[in-house]
Each structure stands twice: as C-alpha cells, then as structure tokens.
Design an enzyme around this catalytic site. Structure first.
Site, PDB file in Angstrom:
ATOM      1  N   GLU A 152       0.522  17.296  17.089  1.00  0.00           N
ATOM      2  CA  GLU A 152       0.865  16.383  15.991  1.00  0.00           C
ATOM      3  C   GLU A 152       2.350  16.480  15.708  1.00  0.00           C
ATOM      4  O   GLU A 152       2.885  17.544  15.374  1.00  0.00           O
ATOM      5  CB  GLU A 152       0.067  16.680  14.721  1.00  0.00           C
ATOM      6  CG  GLU A 152       0.444  15.670  13.636  1.00  0.00           C
ATOM      7  CD  GLU A 152      -0.442  15.667  12.411  1.00  0.00           C
ATOM      8  OE1 GLU A 152      -1.323  16.541  12.304  1.00  0.00           O
ATOM      9  OE2 GLU A 152      -0.247  14.779  11.562  1.00  0.00           O
ATOM     10  N   GLU A 246      -5.320   9.310   6.899  1.00  0.00           N
ATOM     11  CA  GLU A 246      -4.978  10.592   6.290  1.00  0.00           C
ATOM     12  C   GLU A 246      -4.282  10.322   4.964  1.00  0.00           C
ATOM     13  O   GLU A 246      -3.316   9.552   4.906  1.00  0.00           O
ATOM     14  CB  GLU A 246      -4.053  11.368   7.219  1.00  0.00           C
ATOM     15  CG  GLU A 246      -3.717  12.758   6.697  1.00  0.00           C
ATOM     16  CD  GLU A 246      -2.984  13.592   7.728  1.00  0.00           C
ATOM     17  OE1 GLU A 246      -3.503  14.640   8.116  1.00  0.00           O
ATOM     18  OE2 GLU A 246      -1.895  13.172   8.156  1.00  0.00           O
TER      19      GLU A 246
HETATM   20 MN    MN Z   1      -1.061  13.960   9.948  1.00  0.00          MN
END
Ligand code: MN
Length: 294
Positions: A152, A246
């Site tokens: 990420e 998210e």
């Molecule tokens: Mn994230």
C-alpha cells in the site's frame, strides 16, 4: 460481485467497528453484506489476536469474502537497520500470512514494507535492502498459499520508503516476485501523485488492490480527490481487482490504527448511511468510466 463489471467491491472494517468481538464482527460483516459489498477488509495490525474460527463462520454465514491489511510498527519495521527489529517484523508478516491462509483471504497487504509511521530521516540503503528481502519472503510464501500480496503506497507522513506508484514499481522489480502487487489509495495519491490517471497506468497489470478514500477520509465526493481520473485509469488498464471503500472517523476508533493515521475529527457518525452512499458512488464511477472506455 456485480453482474455488470468484474471488480469485487469492498469496505474497510473500521467503517463499522473499532474492535473485533463477536457482536462487532457480526455487525460489521452483516452490514457490509446488507450495503451490497462483496468483501470486508479486516484489520490485521496484530494478526494473532484474530479469532479465525469465529470470523470464518461469520463470513460464511453472510456469504462475504475478506481481505486484510496491516502496517508494521517502529519496533517491527522491516526497513530498519537493526536486525532484531527486522526479525520481529518478519515474524509479524509470517503470522499475518498464516492467519490470512486460515481465513481464506482474497488479499493481504498494507504497509508491509516498513513501519506505518512518520519518519524523521530517509530510509537507508541497508534498510531498503532489508525491506526488499522481507517482502520477497512474504510474496513467495503468499504465492504458495494462493494469496496475492500488496504494497500500500502511502503519503510521506506514513512511510519514508514508498510514496508513489513509480517508486512501488521500481521496488517490485527489485523484489522480483510475480505475487507482489501495487495497492493504490486515492487518499494518499491525492497528496503524492502528479496525476491519478497516469499513476494507474504506471502500475498496469501490477495493480492488485485499490482503496477509495476521500481527501479528508469522510464521505466520498465531498472533498478534493480526482476520482474521475482514478476510475478512468482503472477502466483504461482493464483492472478487475478489488475496489475497497476506506473511511475513518473519530466515531469509530481502533487506537492502534486511528491514532497512527491522525484520525482526530468526526467526519461521520451514521456508518450505515456512509457505507451505502459509498457503494453507490463507487458503482456510478465504475459504470461511467466503463462507458467512456467503450
Ligand atoms: Mn488505505
């Protein structure tokens, strides 16, 4: 999964619950399914705390799939110069993969290449090499378990190693594993990338997971993120992987993550409304981008 496009649509567990008791896990999984999501992303900051049997049972009960993400801590930082800290980090990654395998996850990723932390100095050459070696082991073991591993890419306040898609692609080439993918996040891209569309093209078929978050991490479409460019990029490369909403608010708190991410403000309190809104927003963006591409 939609009957109109191949991407599984996910939602981060912290939209629903700050910890993972039976009641919280049931609420999170039940509400994710009810809001039309295919995947729930589990927080794996402390892998061995996960109740695997119970989580599996609840996922099966609601017909949901799961992914998981984690960020390493300063004392488990695989990009450290300190061999003991690196070894501790490699144990966390190994535990996370073991739990991911037991849970049958579709994806495991996050800041697995270093600490999710604001650094006060650049990464060293030794630290980068340590990170690459640790991630190579994770990726190869992930391949054996059939679980794709993702890096990420986060902003400068959360990593000193990988802040852009281009940096991620260089790192992946150095690792040399077919099971390692870029995990883009619109919240971070909004800070670091020149252009959302081009960043997706930079990843191409190495794009493996996408977080959809607004610039302030609240309701989608109420901030400054160029979602149009991002979704157009995904349509352009024919991305078929997960797209996961998210969002964080001080209304739902996991001290281990919320504080690290500096979630101080209350961006929402009605998470059912938030999640349903996001599901519709993502759906509209995917369909618009597909029309433009056609
Ligand atoms: Mn994230």
């Amino acid at each position: 999964m939609s009957d109109r496009y191949p991407n599984p649509i996910g939602v981060h567990g912290l939209v629903w619950a700050g910890s993972w008791s039976e009641n919280e896990a049931r609420f999170a999984i039940e509400q994710s399914a009810a809001a039309g999501y295919d995947v729930i992303e589990l927080l794996m900051m402390d892998p061995l705390s996960m109740d695997v049997e119970r989580t599996r049972r609840l996922l099966d009960e609601y017909g949901m799939k799961a992914s998981a993400s984690l960020g390493l801590a300063p004392d488990t930082d695989v990009s450290s110069d300190d061999p003991d800290v690196v070894a501790a980090g490699r144990r966390v990654l190994s535990d996370a993969l073991s739990v991911a395998t037991d849970l049958g996850l579709v994806y495991l990723g996050g800041v697995v290449f270093g600490a999710l932390n604001k650094y006060s100095a650049p990464v060293t050459a030794r630290g980068r090499a340590n990170s690459i070696e640790a991630v190579r082991v994770l990726s190869e073991n992930g391949a054996k378990a059939g679980i794709p591993i993702g890096l990420e890419i986060v902003n400068r306040y959360e990593s000193n190693l990988l802040n852009t898609a281009a940096q991620a692609m260089d790192y992946i080439q150095e690792v040399g594993s077919d099971n390692l993918f870029v995990h883009l996040d619109s919240y971070h891209m909004n800070i670091e990338e020149n252009d959302m569309f081009q960043a997706v093209l930079t990843c191409g078929d190495r794009l493996g997971y996408v977080h959809i978050g607004e610039g302030h991490r609240g309701y989608l479409g109420t901030g400054t993120v160029d979602f149009h460019g991002l979704f157009r990029g995904m349509a352009h490369i024919g991305y078929t992987g997960p797209i996961t909403f998210e969002s964080f608010s001080s209304a739902v708190v996991d001290p281990g993550l919320s504080y690290t991410l500096a979630i101080w403000r209350n961006l929402w309190s009605d998470n059912v409304d938030l999640a349903r809104h996001a599901r519709g927003f993502i759906d509209a963006q995917v369909r618009s981008a597909a029309r433009l591409q056609a």
